[in-house]
Design an enzyme around this catalytic site. Sequence first.
Site, PDB file in Angstrom:
ATOM      1  N   SER A 263       0.835  -1.197   0.000  1.00  0.00           N
ATOM      2  CA  SER A 263       0.000   0.000   0.000  1.00  0.00           C
ATOM      3  C   SER A 263       0.870   1.247   0.000  1.00  0.00           C
ATOM      4  CB  SER A 263      -0.882   0.011   1.241  1.00  0.00           C
ATOM      5  OG  SER A 263      -0.085   0.326   2.370  1.00  0.00           O
ATOM      6  N   LYS A 264       0.180   2.367  -0.182  1.00  0.00           N
ATOM      7  CA  LYS A 264       0.856   3.659  -0.202  1.00  0.00           C
ATOM      8  C   LYS A 264       1.690   3.837   1.077  1.00  0.00           C
ATOM      9  CE  LYS A 264      -1.502   7.501   0.522  1.00  0.00           C
ATOM     10  NZ  LYS A 264      -2.652   8.381   0.345  1.00  0.00           N
ATOM     11  N   ARG A 265       1.124   3.413   2.179  1.00  0.00           N
ATOM     12  CA  ARG A 265       1.791   3.601   3.471  1.00  0.00           C
ATOM     13  C   ARG A 265       3.075   2.784   3.595  1.00  0.00           C
ATOM     14  NH1 ARG A 265      -2.984   3.002   6.047  1.00  0.00           N
ATOM     15  NH2 ARG A 265      -3.855   4.695   4.817  1.00  0.00           N
ATOM     16  N   GLY A 267       5.198   2.316   1.322  1.00  0.00           N
ATOM     17  CA  GLY A 267       6.232   3.109   0.674  1.00  0.00           C
ATOM     18  C   GLY A 267       6.763   4.167   1.625  1.00  0.00           C
TER      19      GLY A 267
END
Length: 507
Positions: A263-265, A267
Amino acid sequence: MSEIRVRFAPSPTGPLHIGGVRTALYNYLFARKHNGKLILRIEDTDQQRFVPGAEEYIIESLTWCGIEFDEGVHKGGDYAPYRQSERREIYKQYADLLVEKGAAYYAFDTPEELDAIRKQYEAEKKVFQYDVFTRKHLKNSLTFTRKQTEEWLKSGKPYVVRFKIPENRELNIHDLIRGEIHVHTNTLDDKVLFKSDGLPTYHLANIVDDYLMHITHVIRGEEWLPSLPLHYLLYEALGWIDSMPQFAHLPLILKPDGKGKLSKRDGDKGGFPVFPCNWKNSDGEVFLGYREWGFLPEAFINMLALLGWNPGTEQEIFTREELIQLFDLHKVNKAGARFDPEKARWFNQQYIKRMPDEALLKLLKPLIEKEHFLYNDTMLLQVISLMKERATFVQDILNEGRFFFEAPKQFDENVIRKKIKPEVLPYINEVKEIISNIHEFKASVIDESLHVYVKQKNVGMGEVMIPIRLALVGTTKGPHLGQIMEIIGKNESLSRIETFASYLKTM
Ligand code: GLU
């Protein structure tokens, strides 16, 4: 066989995640391999989730990756328009047709009513869905009389069109990656196909467009697998089963620890990007992209291609042509692909290593210019050939080789304290003398002169070389001293040595 036609159909609800880029890439490789066509269709029927700038971002990212389309929003083509919001009038007739055939029905329950029912189910520890069982007790054209239905529709009150999942059927649907998929229709829900605001939902628009655009293969992420039975039934109900595309659902890209979807998190936490290019959200927050991180598009593509597919050999570095020739949907894995940030960096390093110096020169120049350093191409090419082996990103050549462009601003105090004895000061001055007397200022000559000096003096190599290296570089890192001096030139070398000698005196 008729022409292969595949599409990448993102919804502009935000930046494209690397999983989306991989879907686009596999569609691209498949299309090119089979001399088919690749289409970019923008699925923007969900106005509430629409994010301004997302479509432009998607196109810019795919262009950076070199994923070229034959038809699409930005290209035009025989089946234009390719943006679903511009195709509104097309969908209603199919929703009407499905109702007419008895394959869909009008539902009048308000969101509040459905919410109340959902809560009631929850209280009884059950999960509510609008399906073959519950629809018989809800407010819809199956339970209303014809007259009631007509009155409701005429009244202008909101309604939706729901698909009527056929009862008691066992479906066997083939997926090119997952094989046979068995589903019992009684487990499915009657999804909304069309809303009275005149807009279709994803499911209807997607099927209608794939049909009208003659799509032969649907290659998309695993998150769409649960929709497959509905899509199959829609083709069937519309009388299009013979031209239904073949389906291939790609595995998820997993977090580095293998636990769950990347997920974005992840990264943000892991210090690596999950987006192809920088993305700025509406709060002005910027999320790092591979492009801005310093990735070469070819390395990015190579890395992504292997996240979920490999040709069954040990080979890891592929040209684009090789990827196209070798790509095979049957060799795509069913299991999720674990993302490994270290491996990602490795790919870029391999590409930098293999890249011709002249090509790296083009990429390095803007970075050098931004810092207002003086340079010429010959000098930059020398720096590149010395530094590229150790670089993961182009900017590493500058960051690790900053001393080629400016004198060190500080010297490693630790090394000075541990490795430099006070008696070396005279050596530094003598080396300065030797250097100033070298006429042919070439690395080999410089190195040779230094060696001869060290031998004559009968001192340890490091006793002479460490102070000189500190003078030139500021630390103990970097290539051979002769090479450094040749590139920065005699005057600069002497001036750095002098500065360092004076600095040592002040200590
Ligand atoms: N619009 C869908 C998405 O955003 C497309 C799914 C499909 O390819 O059918 O992923």
